[in-house]
Every structure is written in C-alpha cells, then in structure tokens.
Design a protein around this motif. Structure first.
Motif, short mmCIF file in Angstrom:
data_model
loop_
_atom_site.label_atom_id
_atom_site.label_comp_id
_atom_site.label_asym_id
_atom_site.label_seq_id
_atom_site.Cartn_x
_atom_site.Cartn_y
_atom_site.Cartn_z
N PRO A 24 69.79 63.89 18.35
CA PRO A 24 69.66 65.45 18.47
C PRO A 24 68.91 65.92 19.83
CG PRO A 24 67.96 64.69 16.89
CD PRO A 24 69.08 63.50 17.18
N HIS A 25 69.09 67.15 20.27
CA HIS A 25 68.50 67.34 21.62
C HIS A 25 67.40 68.56 21.41
CE1 HIS A 25 68.17 67.18 25.75
NE2 HIS A 25 68.28 68.68 25.98
N GLY A 26 67.81 69.74 21.41
CA GLY A 26 66.68 70.85 21.30
C GLY A 26 66.38 71.08 19.80
N GLY A 43 73.27 73.87 29.56
CA GLY A 43 72.22 72.93 29.03
C GLY A 43 71.34 73.72 28.26
N HIS A 44 70.43 74.38 28.81
CA HIS A 44 69.48 75.22 28.02
C HIS A 44 70.08 76.77 28.30
CE1 HIS A 44 65.61 73.45 26.97
NE2 HIS A 44 65.93 72.59 27.95
N LEU A 45 69.56 77.77 27.49
CA LEU A 45 69.86 78.94 27.38
C LEU A 45 68.50 79.87 27.04
CD1 LEU A 45 71.85 80.29 24.50
CD2 LEU A 45 70.31 78.53 24.45
N PRO A 53 68.00 73.75 37.92
CA PRO A 53 67.30 74.49 36.70
C PRO A 53 67.37 74.02 35.47
CG PRO A 53 68.37 76.21 37.96
CD PRO A 53 68.93 74.88 38.60
N HIS A 54 66.42 73.97 34.48
CA HIS A 54 66.71 73.34 33.13
C HIS A 54 66.56 74.44 32.36
CE1 HIS A 54 67.34 68.92 33.42
NE2 HIS A 54 66.92 69.33 34.67
N ASP A 55 65.32 74.74 32.12
CA ASP A 55 64.86 75.73 30.98
C ASP A 55 64.36 77.26 31.60
OD1 ASP A 55 64.37 76.89 28.49
OD2 ASP A 55 62.50 75.32 28.13
N ASP A 101 61.94 63.83 22.45
CA ASP A 101 62.82 64.33 23.62
C ASP A 101 62.22 66.00 23.75
OD1 ASP A 101 64.95 64.98 25.38
OD2 ASP A 101 66.37 65.23 23.95
N ASN A 102 62.95 66.86 23.08
CA ASN A 102 62.46 68.19 23.29
C ASN A 102 61.44 68.59 22.24
OD1 ASN A 102 63.75 69.73 25.51
ND2 ASN A 102 65.34 68.56 24.82
N GLY A 103 60.66 69.59 22.55
CA GLY A 103 59.81 69.99 21.31
C GLY A 103 59.64 71.54 21.36
N MET A 153 68.32 67.43 32.78
CA MET A 153 68.96 66.47 32.45
C MET A 153 70.27 66.51 32.18
SD MET A 153 68.48 66.20 28.40
CE MET A 153 70.23 65.82 28.65
N THR A 154 71.09 65.77 32.14
CA THR A 154 72.68 65.87 31.83
C THR A 154 72.61 64.91 30.58
OG1 THR A 154 73.12 66.17 34.12
CG2 THR A 154 75.06 65.81 32.52
N LEU A 191 73.15 72.00 22.46
CA LEU A 191 71.96 71.48 23.22
C LEU A 191 70.86 72.17 22.96
CD1 LEU A 191 73.28 70.15 26.55
CD2 LEU A 191 72.89 68.79 24.67
N HIS A 192 70.78 73.62 23.06
CA HIS A 192 69.63 74.45 23.01
C HIS A 192 70.02 75.76 22.13
CE1 HIS A 192 67.01 71.87 25.19
NE2 HIS A 192 68.07 71.60 25.88
N THR A 193 69.12 76.31 21.46
CA THR A 193 69.17 77.28 20.82
C THR A 193 68.11 78.60 21.02
OG1 THR A 193 70.01 76.27 19.10
CG2 THR A 193 69.26 78.46 18.29
N ALA A 239 60.87 69.14 37.14
CA ALA A 239 60.28 70.28 36.44
C ALA A 239 61.29 70.58 35.45
CB ALA A 239 59.84 71.20 37.16
N HIS A 240 61.10 70.67 34.13
CA HIS A 240 62.11 71.07 32.87
C HIS A 240 61.44 72.25 32.46
CE1 HIS A 240 65.10 67.52 32.47
NE2 HIS A 240 64.46 67.46 33.85
N HIS A 241 60.33 72.18 31.61
CA HIS A 241 60.13 73.42 30.43
C HIS A 241 59.01 74.13 30.63
CE1 HIS A 241 62.39 69.95 28.46
NE2 HIS A 241 63.27 71.04 28.20
N PRO A 242 59.58 75.41 31.17
CA PRO A 242 58.33 76.37 31.85
C PRO A 242 57.96 77.25 30.34
CG PRO A 242 60.37 76.97 32.49
CD PRO A 242 60.57 75.74 32.02
N VAL A 261 57.24 62.32 30.41
CA VAL A 261 57.09 63.44 29.74
C VAL A 261 58.17 64.49 29.67
CG1 VAL A 261 55.67 65.42 28.92
CG2 VAL A 261 54.76 63.02 29.44
N HIS A 262 58.92 64.75 28.41
CA HIS A 262 60.18 65.60 28.41
C HIS A 262 59.63 67.02 27.93
CE1 HIS A 262 64.57 66.40 27.75
NE2 HIS A 262 63.93 66.93 28.94
N GLY A 263 59.56 67.14 26.72
CA GLY A 263 59.37 68.43 26.43
C GLY A 263 57.89 69.01 26.60
S1 RUQ Z 1 66.45 69.16 28.36
S2 RUQ Z 1 69.59 70.46 28.95
CU1 RUQ Z 1 65.01 68.57 29.95
CU2 RUQ Z 1 65.39 70.86 28.14
CU3 RUQ Z 1 68.08 69.90 27.39
#
Ligand code: RUQ
Ligand code: CUA
Length: 636
Positions: free
Chosen positions: A336-338, A437-439, A500-502, A250-252, A1-2, A387-389, A140-143, A189-191
């Motif tokens: 909030p995001h991540g 985005g992610h790291l 790529p996301h995560d 959102d994220n989890g 996502m942006t 965004l993410h930690t 596909a977002h969160h492996p 389904v995001h997180g």
């Molecule tokens: S999100 S760029 Cu789909 Cu993990 Cu934050």
C-alpha cells in the motif's frame, strides 16, 4: 518517488473499458449549477466563467475529451483564489502556485542552497542547513500546512526530506524556511503529517529499515533492521519520541481528533530487494494510538537511543499486548502507498499500489474489534496502481491511478455498502497525462474541503509540451470537480520542474504574509544609518552597514589578508518589493535583503586585491552603480 507499477503499462495501454467510462461522464453541458457557478465565478473573477458552451475538446486526438468549458484564467492584474504549496522533490524546495491560474508565484528554498534568496549564503541560513546534517540537497515530498481546529491557520508549512531524514518548517509570515531538524535513528523520512486538530505534533514517517543505532552493528542482518515513527514538537522542532515498528513505514496522515496517526507499510517482510518487498499479498496499515504512546513515554517505558525516547511498537512488544495497544497492524493489499483520512474523520483510506483497490478503514472500530482486520469496512475496485486519495467534502474520494493514468472519483459511503472488490462505488474516471502520483483537492486535508479544484501531479508529461531534451517536465493538471453532474473537467496543463510530489491547497483568506520584515523577528541586530561602523579586533573585522537606493553604508572598506570578516547589512528601505543584495562574487557571497531585513555573512579574506561588493537585485535606474569596494591588503 516513482512507485513500481505491477506491469510496465503506462498511459499508452490504458484499459479501453475505463476510457469508455470516462467518455460517458464527460458530456457537453450548458452551465454550472448555481452554487458551483458562484464558486467558480469567485475563482476567476466576475467575467469569463463560462467561455461559451464549447463542449469538451478532444485536443490531443485520442478520442478522449481532455479540456473543458470551465475557464480558469485569471486576468492580468487579478489574484488567484488559492495558494498551492507544491513540494519540489529532489530540487529540495517548495513551489507556491496560485490556483486556478497555476501561475508559479514563488519558490521557497528548503533543503537546497539557492542564490536568488541568498538561502544558505548568509550565516544564519547556512548554519541552519549545516547543523541539520551538512547535506547539500534534499528530497522534499510532503508539504503540510498547519491547522487549528482542523482548518488552516496560515502559520507554517512542514515538509520532510525523504533523502536525509530531516523535517523542515516554513514560516508563512515571511514564506521562508526557519527551522530544520535532522532526525536521529532513521533514514529516509517519507510521510510528513500533523496530529490534528491543532498541529500539536509533526510526524516523520521513517521509510528505510536500518540497524538502530546504526553504528556498524547487524550490518548484514536485515531481520534486525527497524523503522521508526518520529514525533516532533512544532514550536521547538525538537524530536520528542519515536516508536519502532515491524516492517517499514511509507506515507502517513493524522486522524482529526488528536489521537490517531496512520502510516502505510509496503515492506512487511523486512525485505531488502524489490522482488522480495513486492512478494506478500498483504502488507500493513499501522494505526498509532499517539495518546497511548505518550503515556508509555511518560511512564518511562522506553529505551533512550541517541537522545530520543524510543518506544517499542513491534508486534511482539509487551506494550502492544493489552487492551490498549500502541500500534494496531491491519492487513491491507498489497504494497500500500498513500493513506488519507476523510474530512469528517470517520475513515482512513489506503491505496493498494500493487492491488487495484483502496481499503476503507473505519477509525472508531479500533476500540471495538478484537481482530484489527475487522476495522476494514470497504474495498472498492478503483483501477490500476492506486496511489493517493483526496476529498471534495461532498462524500467523494478521488484516487490517482498510476498505471491507468487516470483519476477515479468514487463514493465513500457506497464503497462501505458495496461488496468488497466491487466497481459499483465508482462514479467516473478521467484521463490524466500521464502516470499521476499525488493529487490534491482544495483544502482536502481539513475538515471542510472547498470541493472546486483538484490538481493531479503527473510524473510523466511525454509530448504535452515543447520538447526540451531527454529531461521532460512533469505535468500538474488542473481539474474542475465542482460540478457533480458534468463530471470532472480537465482545465489546464502546467509543466513542472522535477519533481513535485505532493501539495496542499489553501484558500487565500487563511494566509496573511508580511510585505516587509519586522526587525524584531530577526536574530541579527538592525543596522541603522547611525550604526554604520567598522570594528577591528585581533584579525577580526566586523563591518556594519546599511543598504538603500543606491548605495551601501561604506564606499570602501579595507581589511588585511587573512582577516575573518563579518558583514552585517540592513536594507533600511520601508517600501515593499524593494530588495537589495550584497554580492561579493569572488568570495561566493550573495545575501538577499528584503525591506527591513538584516543579514550577516562571515568569510576569511584570503585573496588580496580589489573586490566589488554589488547589489544583485534590480532596485532602481542606478542599480548598476550600487557598488562599493572591498580592499584586501596583502600580508607583509
Ligand atoms: S509519495 S507519489 Cu513521496 Cu507522497 Cu506517493
Ligand atoms: Cu540595490 Cu540593486
């Protein structure tokens, strides 16, 4: 996502103060401290760790150091130290990189049809894709790699489909997707995360609010829309329960002790337009007490919707009023995001996205406080668009700043000690290129991160690579974080196909894939040389054959127009890396066959004529000759 940045700012209009701050910390140095030298040395082989003391390079002329003297090259013939699993975003796949070389080793199709691996082309994988919703793509977002006792166990990778509300499981014995579930009562389904320490539940975090059930009721009554958190049992991939909540999800991330799960909410008002969603100054971090939820399910305190027990976790729910609420709602700024839990399990850290802070929540305090907002113990001012930690295991947090195009390193305990909205806990910032985005840091999601490498997954690459038209690659940048004195050091740019996301990064010692299939693990029965046969029965033809260098079990097979044909093929080779395939192009078939693999494909022979069945994997000097004829006789 942006994510929506608070302004249109990008890397070009970075805050000059933070840039200066970066410069201060990025000073030339003579070498790594011994411990880090050992880690880096192990990562890159015995040689070449310190490629001379070159200092730091201003290699894009912006006055900011952007490459370092840490040599992350892996010489030809040598192997990387880490596997990184990166989601492919709306390509639908997972990419496997070696770190620190950042070489892409493999792609694993998950929600996408893919011909090189025959994924979606044989009966079993096609059925898996079709029965989980019949979609042709996914996002596909969160492996997340499975863990035992808060450490990677090398069994599975779980990954969500943000687009179609699915969850998939990749089996790391064979690096292939082996299960997909289409989650009811939810869209987007995001997180995707596990309950730790032992990955006994997988959570799908429902992002979009919709009427439940979504059967035409409450069409234009957004107040009646809901989001759900979904729990999935990892062995069976069955949905076991859901919790409905106010606002969205959102994220989890999972706590480390088997009880808590955390998810952010950027739409606490239940709005349906961007401007309304961004309006409130605070939204929620939701803390799910999964043990209390399981008790509610056991006690029958749920409503069954589309076959799933759905527990009421909204603020008004009677189940949320007692001294053991199912869901705690904590006010955090702003959209909030991540959210990620620190390696020791003490804190959950939430990124503010539209607020330049991270919020530090002390997890044990949920049992102690009356006002859920009293769990907040720190709120450092980190910079624009957090965004993410991720974590290095030495007490530092690394947060991506989407708007500032930076990664900020800060001290977690210092943030707890400091005043709210103070910059004191900030240790340094490094420019990344651009808009991360992610790291992910090595093993950041476990109790014991490795603390050497970090990848910043940047959404924009702009001018960092040769131009390739209007669609630019993204830029996965490798940063060395193993030397606190020298500071973060940018080591490498890696172009990445969108998007790529995560990622998860796992030490290679924790993954042990098989070089050859064990036929026992496959659903389809092995066809040996003596088993080759053609079975004909009422318009159905079953061809069982082998494949090996350089022929299939039959030189030709004749069927009648209109027959339903099933071909079962085993690659009877035992030599690793010797693949064949069974391609029948005019019937749109290309089934991959790794050594000892059996696959089955079914089609209707509705086009009379001669069709070459050939092997599409280069298997020997006589690979082109590895072909047989399928003769389809016209109907009389
Ligand atoms: S999100 S760029 Cu789909 Cu993990 Cu934050
Ligand atoms: Cu078998 Cu090419």
């Amino acid at each position: 996502m942006t994510p929506t940045p608070p302004t249109d700012a990008t890397a070009d209009d970075r805050d000059s103060e933070t840039t200066a701050d970066t410069d201060d910390h990025l000073i030339p140095r003579l070498g790594l401290p011994r411990r880090d030298f050992i880690k880096a040395g192990a990562a890159v082989g015995a040689m070449g760790t310190l490629a001379g003391c070159t200092g730091l390079l201003d290699n894009n002329g912006d006055g900011v150091a952007s490459a370092s003297d840490v040599d992350a090259s892996v010489p030809p013939g040598e192997l990387d130290e880490y596997y990184a699993f990166l989601s492919g975003g709306h390509s639908g796949d997972v990419r496997v990189y070696g770190v620190p070389s950042m070489r892409q080793i493999m792609r694993i199709p998950v929600f996408n049809y893919e011909s090189a691996r025959g994924y979606g082309h044989d009966d079993e994988t096609r059925e898996m894709l079709e029965s989980a919703g019949d979609y042709t793509w996914g996002d596909a977002h969160h492996p997340r790699v499975s863990q035992t006792d808060n450490d990677y166990d090398g069994r599975w990778v779980f990954i969500n489909d943000k687009a179609n509300g699915r969850m998939a499981r990749i089996n790391l014995k064979y690096f292939e997707t082996d299960a997909i579930v289409d989650i009811p009562n939810t869209q987007g389904v995001h997180g995707a995360c596990a309950r730790l320490p032992d990955t006994d539940l997988i959570f799908g975090v429902g992002e979009y609010r919709v009427p439940i059930p979504n059967d035409g009721r409450n069409l234009d009554d957004p107040d009646a829309y809901e989001s759900v958190l979904t729990a999935i049992e990892p062995e069976s991939m069955n949905v076991v329960w859901q919790v409905r909540v106010d606002g969205n999800l959102d994220n989890g991330d999972g706590g480390k002790n088997g009880r808590w799960f955390f998810a952010t909410d950027y739409n606490s008002d239940g709005a349906v337009t961007e401007s309304e969603m961004a309006r409130p100054d605070t939204d929620y971090l939701k803390a799910f007490d999964t043990i209390a939820i399981e008790e509610a399910v056991e006690n029958g305190e749920y409503e069954e919707i589309n076959g799933v027990p759905v527990v009421d976790g909204t603020t008004e729910s009677p189940l949320n009023q007692g001294d053991r609420p199912l869901v705690h709602y904590v006010d955090v700024p702003k959209s909030p995001h991540g959210v990620s839990v620190t390696p020791d399990g003490t804190y959950a850290i939430v990124s503010g996205k539209l607020d330049p802070t991270c919020t530090v929540v002390e997890i044990d305090r949920f049992d102690e406080v009356d006002d859920p907002n009293d769990v907040i113990v720190g709120q450092p001012l980190v910079g624009g668009g957090p965004l993410h930690t991720a974590y290095d295991g030495r007490g530092h947090a690394y947060t991506t700043l989407f708007v500032d195009s930076q990664v900020v390193k800060w001290d977690i305990e210092a943030a707890v000690d400091a005043e709210r909205r103070s910059e004191d806990p900030i240790i340094e910032k490094i420019d990344v290129h651009y808009n991360p985005g992610h790291l992910i840091a090595a093993e950041s999601y476990t109790a014991d991160p490795q603390g050497d490498w970090l990848i910043s997954l940047n959404k924009l690459s702009k001018d960092r690579f040769l131009p390739v038209g209007p669609v630019h690659p993204e830029n996965d940048q490798l940063i060395y974080i193993g030397d606190d004195d020298a500071g973060m050091q940018l080591v490498k740019d890696t172009p990445a196909y969108p998007e790529p996301h995560d990622a998860s990064m796992v030490h290679r010692s924790k993954i042990d894939p098989e070089p050859v299939y064990d036929p026992e693990d496959l659903e389809t029965e092995y066809v040996d040389v003596d088993d080759t046969e053609v079975i004909r029965e009422d318009g159905r033809v079953h061809i069982k054959m082998t494949s090996q260098r350089n022929e299939f079990g039959f030189h030709d097979v004749t069927v009648q127009e209109g027959d339903e044909v099933t071909i079962t093929t085993t690659n009877i080779e035992t030599t690793s890396d010797l693949l064949h395939s069974l391609a029948i192009p005019q019937y749109d078939i290309n089934v991959k066959l790794a050594p000892q693999e059996t696959r089955e494909v079914t089609f209707t022979a509705d086009k009379p004529g001669v069709y070459w069945m050939y092997c599409a994997y280069f298997c020997s000097a006589l690979h082109l000759e590895m072909r047989s004829r399928l003769l389809v006789e016209p109907e009389e």
